[in-house]
Scaffold this active site. Structure first.
Site, PDB file in Angstrom:
ATOM      1  N   ASP A 152       5.652   4.669   5.044  1.00  0.00           N
ATOM      2  CA  ASP A 152       6.547   3.694   5.684  1.00  0.00           C
ATOM      3  C   ASP A 152       6.638   2.395   4.878  1.00  0.00           C
ATOM      4  O   ASP A 152       7.378   1.481   5.263  1.00  0.00           O
ATOM      5  CB  ASP A 152       6.134   3.428   7.149  1.00  0.00           C
ATOM      6  CG  ASP A 152       4.688   2.979   7.296  1.00  0.00           C
ATOM      7  OD1 ASP A 152       3.838   3.390   6.476  1.00  0.00           O
ATOM      8  OD2 ASP A 152       4.401   2.212   8.243  1.00  0.00           O
TER       9      ASP A 152
ATOM     10  N   HIS B  61       1.211   3.924   1.898  1.00  0.00           N
ATOM     11  CA  HIS B  61       1.678   4.698   3.052  1.00  0.00           C
ATOM     12  C   HIS B  61       3.199   4.838   2.978  1.00  0.00           C
ATOM     13  O   HIS B  61       3.898   3.928   2.522  1.00  0.00           O
ATOM     14  CB  HIS B  61       1.268   4.018   4.366  1.00  0.00           C
ATOM     15  CG  HIS B  61      -0.109   4.419   4.836  1.00  0.00           C
ATOM     16  ND1 HIS B  61      -0.874   3.633   5.662  1.00  0.00           N
ATOM     17  CD2 HIS B  61      -0.842   5.544   4.597  1.00  0.00           C
ATOM     18  CE1 HIS B  61      -2.025   4.249   5.916  1.00  0.00           C
ATOM     19  NE2 HIS B  61      -2.028   5.406   5.275  1.00  0.00           N
TER      20      HIS B  61
ATOM     21  N   HIS C  37       0.863  -1.192   0.000  1.00  0.00           N
ATOM     22  CA  HIS C  37       0.000   0.000   0.000  1.00  0.00           C
ATOM     23  C   HIS C  37       0.891   1.231   0.000  1.00  0.00           C
ATOM     24  O   HIS C  37       2.107   1.133   0.182  1.00  0.00           O
ATOM     25  CB  HIS C  37      -0.999  -0.020   1.156  1.00  0.00           C
ATOM     26  CG  HIS C  37      -0.397   0.031   2.533  1.00  0.00           C
ATOM     27  ND1 HIS C  37       0.451  -0.944   3.017  1.00  0.00           N
ATOM     28  CD2 HIS C  37      -0.510   0.948   3.526  1.00  0.00           C
ATOM     29  CE1 HIS C  37       0.802  -0.634   4.257  1.00  0.00           C
ATOM     30  NE2 HIS C  37       0.250   0.512   4.585  1.00  0.00           N
TER      31      HIS C  37
ATOM     32  N   HIS D 280      -7.828  -1.548   5.240  1.00  0.00           N
ATOM     33  CA  HIS D 280      -6.898  -0.673   5.962  1.00  0.00           C
ATOM     34  C   HIS D 280      -7.393   0.761   5.806  1.00  0.00           C
ATOM     35  O   HIS D 280      -8.467   0.985   5.238  1.00  0.00           O
ATOM     36  CB  HIS D 280      -5.476  -0.865   5.387  1.00  0.00           C
ATOM     37  CG  HIS D 280      -4.400  -0.138   6.131  1.00  0.00           C
ATOM     38  ND1 HIS D 280      -4.298  -0.142   7.504  1.00  0.00           N
ATOM     39  CD2 HIS D 280      -3.368   0.640   5.687  1.00  0.00           C
ATOM     40  CE1 HIS D 280      -3.244   0.586   7.858  1.00  0.00           C
ATOM     41  NE2 HIS D 280      -2.668   1.080   6.783  1.00  0.00           N
TER      42      HIS D 280
END
Lengths: 362, 362
Positions: free
Chosen positions: B69, B67, B65, B182
């Site tokens: 991080d 994000h 995904h 998520h």
């Protein structure tokens, strides 16, 4: 008690980070504890955690150019200081045209909402700093679409008639930028502290019968007052000489930094890249970089207090990491710059080195 | 001699990297030495250098995904493996719609030309994986403008009628993805090795008078042959049973990974996030994350060989870094997953831990 102004090097490698060296990121800590970062390569947020500096104190970030080793750490750092509401006040970013697009794209696609607001001021590039092959590959540098939810509109800053980008002027600092020659548009930043007022001559004021208190404040703010005995007291008579401000120059990658001559004279500290040793001059120039000699010659022309070398090719090991007698270390680079400027005038930056910039004498 | 298939954890922290833990990046090394990376958070290239793995061997990268991080380390890694012409063959990337835009924007603005070509295959997201607030903030996920000079056009992959994204099928592997719930669209990847042919029964062939050589090759390729004595030799008579392939599941962040039931049964290894302990279930769910119990219950339903926990909140220290008796370590998370699956079935990943995935028995 105010702490001193100092510079901390969080990454001193060119091109890519390694376990022994981070990529470009230099922190200028002011006396009030606030931090300005210059460049933010990948991993800068981890380097900040390893240092004694608090990432939440960063309130301005200056990006010299858009190569990855100078900006790929920016979105991550911006997200991390948002964790646990560490940071509140606005973050101001300055960098070449295209920086706003990179930040907006990274933060929007990662859907990163921040606990603080940010603004990106872009430096419009000029013809002189573009390499010959610039137009062979067209890249859109404009930020598109709507602002990120935490983004406030920033300025587009063009150079003045002297070729200087005037970025900041407030009651404490003047920050200017000049263009540097590199493979992509690059800038050098000159931070100049404004002179600070001299000390009040307490003994003289007492002898004139002026008591400490509100009258002192008036004199400091430039007013002429009357003493209790009817004497006129002018600020210039009872204020010591102003303390000149400090000047710090932090450069991006460059094969020609001569534009600094217009703003950088007598800087206390000049941070200049020295990617390759003198013997590799041709390779350095081809890649848009400098040798120690080039950096030192500029430092000499500018009459700087200290020249700090950084942005080394990974081939030059940190002094503490030399393991075999064939390993080259940064001492090669130090000696070549010292050959121009003399011993004691050059410092080789290493990750986590902090250099104090003491106040100038009045 | 082929090395074994193994998984190495290059980052096991959630949200942001720290000096003791990198952010998400997991390397699956195949028997031929090639490496597939799953996620590539900031600093992954440095973690790779610290490990025994060679970054130049990475030929596929899967992003669960968008994000930060999980992907902010991607542009830097792509540039670094281009240094010194380390990497030549094409790099294939797979990830959610928007990944191509992020990579193109980062590499174009930094004007990074590579020594190899890359292609981004995007997984089209589906309604079910979007959070309720998704449309409150409109973000353009389409890559715009012309291709990067090293970019080749990639596919847009939609799920099949069973809700499975079929990413790869070649003579060795089948790779599928399913959606995870998520805060933003997230995916879990299932890598399945195809069964490998059983061993030729050398003793039986010799007794039938078939000499080692070209006839062996024909049998292996599925042909029925005639032995020198005129006997018909069918492959199924002289080949041992095929060795079943291994199955490895590597997940993105998730508060609901039930879609894995359709592809993940009997996996050898399930890598599942466990960001927060069971007692913080409400907080975990609110942030789109899992607890050890959630991971273990899925692992039990899937009948996995090993459950590997990762993606920890930085509050859970690595076992070796616990310094005060109040410090919580990952052992809390391990015990909570073991309570469901039993001892010996759960591994807590740590940075640089390598887990071998031995071949299945025939």
């Amino acid at each position: 008690m105010m702490s001193s102004m100092d510079l901390t090097f969080l990454g001193t490698a060119s091109a890519y980070p390694s376990p022994t060296r981070g990529v470009s990121c230099t922190a200028l800590k002011h006396e009030d504890g606030s931090i300005w970062l210059f460049d933010c390569g990948e991993g800068s947020q981890i380097q900040l955690m390893r240092s004694l500096l608090k990432a939440s104190k960063v309130n301005k970030i200056f990006i010299t150019h858009l190569h990855g080793d100078h900006m790929f750490g920016l979105p991550g750092l911006m997200c991390t200081v948002s964790q646990n509401n560490q940071k509140t006040g606005q973050l101001e970013l300055y960098g070449p045209h295209g920086l706003r697009r990179f930040i907006r794209c990274s933060l929007q696609l990662s859907r990163s909402e921040l606990t603080y607001n940010y603004v990106v001021h872009e430096l419009q590039v000029v013809e002189e700093q573009l390499p010959a092959e610039w137009n062979t590959w067209t890249v859109n540098h404009d930020a598109e679409g709507s602002l990120h939810p935490n983004e406030h509109p920033g300025q587009q800053i063009s150079p003045d008639e002297k070729g200087v980008w005037n970025l900041i002027e407030d009651d404490r600092f003047v920050v200017k930028a000049v263009w540097l020659k590199h493979r992509i548009p690059s800038f050098g930043f000159c931070v100049e502290e404004k002179p600070t007022q001299g000390k009040l001559n307490d003994a003289m004021l007492r002898s004139m019968g002026v008591p400490p208190g509100p009258l002192y404040g008036k004199i400091k703010s430039g007013e002429t007052i009357m003493s209790p005995t009817g004497e006129e007291v002018r600020p210039e008579d009872v204020l010591g000489p102003p303390r000149p401000g400090r000047k710090v120059i932090i450069m991006g990658d460059t094969a020609d930094s001569s534009q600094l001559m217009s703003v950088g004279l007598n800087a206390d500290v000049l941070v200049h890249e020295a990617t390759l040793e003198n013997e590799l001059l041709a390779q350095a120039l081809q890649n848009g970089h400098s040798t120690p000699e080039m950096a030192a010659v500029l430092g000499k022309s500018l009459n700087v207090g200290k020249l700090v070398l950084t942005h080394y090719s990974q081939r030059y090991k940190p002094l503490g990491a030399v393991t075999e007698k064939d390993d080259k270390s940064v001492s090669v680079l130090l000696e070549q710059a010292e050959a121009v400027l003399g011993k004691g005038k050059v410092i080789c930056a290493e990750d986590f080195l902090t250099i104090p910039i003491p106040p100038r004498k009045a």
